[in-house]
Motif scaffolding. Structure first.
Motif, PDB file in Angstrom:
ATOM      1  N   ASP A   1       0.833  -1.211   0.000  1.00 20.59           N
ATOM      2  CA  ASP A   1       0.000   0.000   0.000  1.00 20.59           C
ATOM      3  C   ASP A   1       0.867   1.261   0.000  1.00 20.59           C
ATOM      4  OD1 ASP A   1      -2.302  -1.487   0.009  1.00 20.59           O
ATOM      5  OD2 ASP A   1      -2.728  -1.224   2.142  1.00 20.59           O
ATOM      6  N   VAL A   2       1.920   1.267   0.829  1.00 21.92           N
ATOM      7  CA  VAL A   2       2.816   2.428   0.886  1.00 21.92           C
ATOM      8  C   VAL A   2       3.494   2.619  -0.469  1.00 21.92           C
ATOM      9  CG1 VAL A   2       4.968   3.304   1.896  1.00 21.92           C
ATOM     10  CG2 VAL A   2       3.201   2.367   3.375  1.00 21.92           C
ATOM     11  N   ASP A   3       3.908   1.527  -1.075  1.00 25.69           N
ATOM     12  CA  ASP A   3       4.542   1.591  -2.394  1.00 25.69           C
ATOM     13  C   ASP A   3       3.575   2.198  -3.407  1.00 25.69           C
ATOM     14  OD1 ASP A   3       6.573   1.005  -4.365  1.00 25.69           O
ATOM     15  OD2 ASP A   3       5.312  -0.664  -5.021  1.00 25.69           O
ATOM     16  N   SER A   4       2.330   1.763  -3.369  1.00 25.54           N
ATOM     17  CA  SER A   4       1.308   2.298  -4.281  1.00 25.54           C
ATOM     18  C   SER A   4       1.082   3.791  -4.032  1.00 25.54           C
ATOM     19  CB  SER A   4      -0.001   1.521  -4.084  1.00 25.54           C
ATOM     20  OG  SER A   4      -1.024   2.088  -4.846  1.00 25.54           O
ATOM     21  N   GLN A   5       1.012   4.183  -2.765  1.00 22.88           N
ATOM     22  CA  GLN A   5       0.819   5.597  -2.419  1.00 22.88           C
ATOM     23  C   GLN A   5       1.993   6.435  -2.902  1.00 22.88           C
ATOM     24  OE1 GLN A   5      -1.477   7.172   0.133  1.00 22.88           O
ATOM     25  NE2 GLN A   5      -2.892   5.514  -0.305  1.00 22.88           N
ATOM     26  N   MET A   6       3.220   5.911  -2.747  1.00 23.87           N
ATOM     27  CA  MET A   6       4.408   6.639  -3.198  1.00 23.87           C
ATOM     28  C   MET A   6       4.349   6.848  -4.711  1.00 23.87           C
ATOM     29  SD  MET A   6       6.404   7.236  -0.570  1.00 23.87           S
ATOM     30  CE  MET A   6       8.150   7.124  -0.753  1.00 23.87           C
TER      31      MET A   6
ATOM     32  N   ASP B   1      11.978   9.745  -3.629  1.00 26.49           N
ATOM     33  CA  ASP B   1      12.951   8.739  -4.065  1.00 26.49           C
ATOM     34  C   ASP B   1      13.591   8.048  -2.865  1.00 26.49           C
ATOM     35  OD1 ASP B   1      12.442   9.257  -6.720  1.00 26.49           O
ATOM     36  OD2 ASP B   1      14.162  10.589  -6.990  1.00 26.49           O
ATOM     37  N   ASN B   2      13.958   8.849  -1.836  1.00 24.41           N
ATOM     38  CA  ASN B   2      14.521   8.258  -0.619  1.00 24.41           C
ATOM     39  C   ASN B   2      13.513   7.334   0.058  1.00 24.41           C
ATOM     40  OD1 ASN B   2      16.893   9.663  -0.985  1.00 24.41           O
ATOM     41  ND2 ASN B   2      16.381  11.295   0.447  1.00 24.41           N
ATOM     42  N   GLY B   3      12.260   7.809   0.148  1.00 20.56           N
ATOM     43  CA  GLY B   3      11.207   6.984   0.757  1.00 20.56           C
ATOM     44  C   GLY B   3      10.973   5.716  -0.040  1.00 20.56           C
ATOM     45  N   PHE B   4      11.003   5.847  -1.360  1.00 20.99           N
ATOM     46  CA  PHE B   4      10.778   4.690  -2.218  1.00 20.99           C
ATOM     47  C   PHE B   4      11.881   3.654  -2.026  1.00 20.99           C
ATOM     48  CE2 PHE B   4      10.830   2.529  -6.398  1.00 20.99           C
ATOM     49  CZ  PHE B   4       9.549   2.026  -6.364  1.00 20.99           C
ATOM     50  N   SER B   5      13.139   4.123  -1.940  1.00 20.90           N
ATOM     51  CA  SER B   5      14.234   3.169  -1.729  1.00 20.90           C
ATOM     52  C   SER B   5      14.115   2.516  -0.345  1.00 20.90           C
ATOM     53  CB  SER B   5      15.598   3.839  -1.909  1.00 20.90           C
ATOM     54  OG  SER B   5      15.808   4.812  -0.922  1.00 20.90           O
TER      55      SER B   5
END
Length: 188
Positions: A17-22, A100-104
């Motif tokens: 879910d977090v990945d989708s939101q990002m 980008d930092n959050g995604f990594s």
């Protein structure tokens, strides 16, 4: 252990879910960047318009003085608008960096989650195997206990037969002695 397994599965869903939101945030900031580009273009056109208006007011001389004030105000608004769009563009670039930092970090978390989920699955499999082994051991212990109980009954039966045999032997010895005494009375 099952509860832990379920928790790790819920954690995996949350990571997805977090990945989708990002990804949605990245898409939205891309749209905002497009709007900022449009605003920057409008600011440049407004500057050119203000410059042209200032030139035309200068040509008009004394009659273009009020138009010159309007042109100057349009120029100031254009500068403020340009500064604002540059500021928004800088903020968007910073947001992209944070995203980008959050995604990594989300990807690292997902990798860690996969390791945890694998470990929990392995532990669940080991616990199932232990439970099966414990059940098999319990069955074997019950079989041994039943065999001991059967052997105990046989020993008790054997003991009773031995006592009965000993009694019969004593009776035979006693009868043999009486028979011997009886025979000794007959002399040949």
């Amino acid at each position: 252990m099952q509860e832990t397994h379920q928790l790790t599965q819920r954690c995996g869903v949350m990571v997805a879910d977090v990945d989708s939101q990002m990804r949605e945030i990245v898409a939205a900031s891309g749209e905002i960047a497009g709007i900022v580009t449009l605003l920057d273009s409008l600011s440049l056109q407004t500057k050119l318009l203000a410059l042209n208006a200032a030139i035309e007011s200068a040509h008009a001389g004394i009659y273009g003085r009020s138009f010159s004030i309007v042109a100057r105000e349009i120029g100031l608004l254009s500068e403020k608008s340009g500064a604002s769009t540059r500021n928004i563009d800088r903020l968007i670039a910073g947001t992209h960096q944070h995203i980008d930092n959050g995604f990594s970090k989300v990807q690292a978390l997902e990798s860690l989650y996969m390791k945890i989920a694998g470990a929990v699955t392995d532990v669940v499999a080991l616990l199932d195997e232990l439970q099966q082994n414990a059940s098999a051991q319990s069955k074997r212990v019950n079989n041994v206990a039943e065999e001991i109980s059967r052997l105990n009954k046989q020993v008790k039966n054997s003991e009773a037969l031995t006592r009965h045999s000993a009694k019969a032997s004593e009776d035979l010895v006693s009868q043999a002695q009486r028979l011997s005494q009886s025979i000794s009375q007959f002399v040949l």
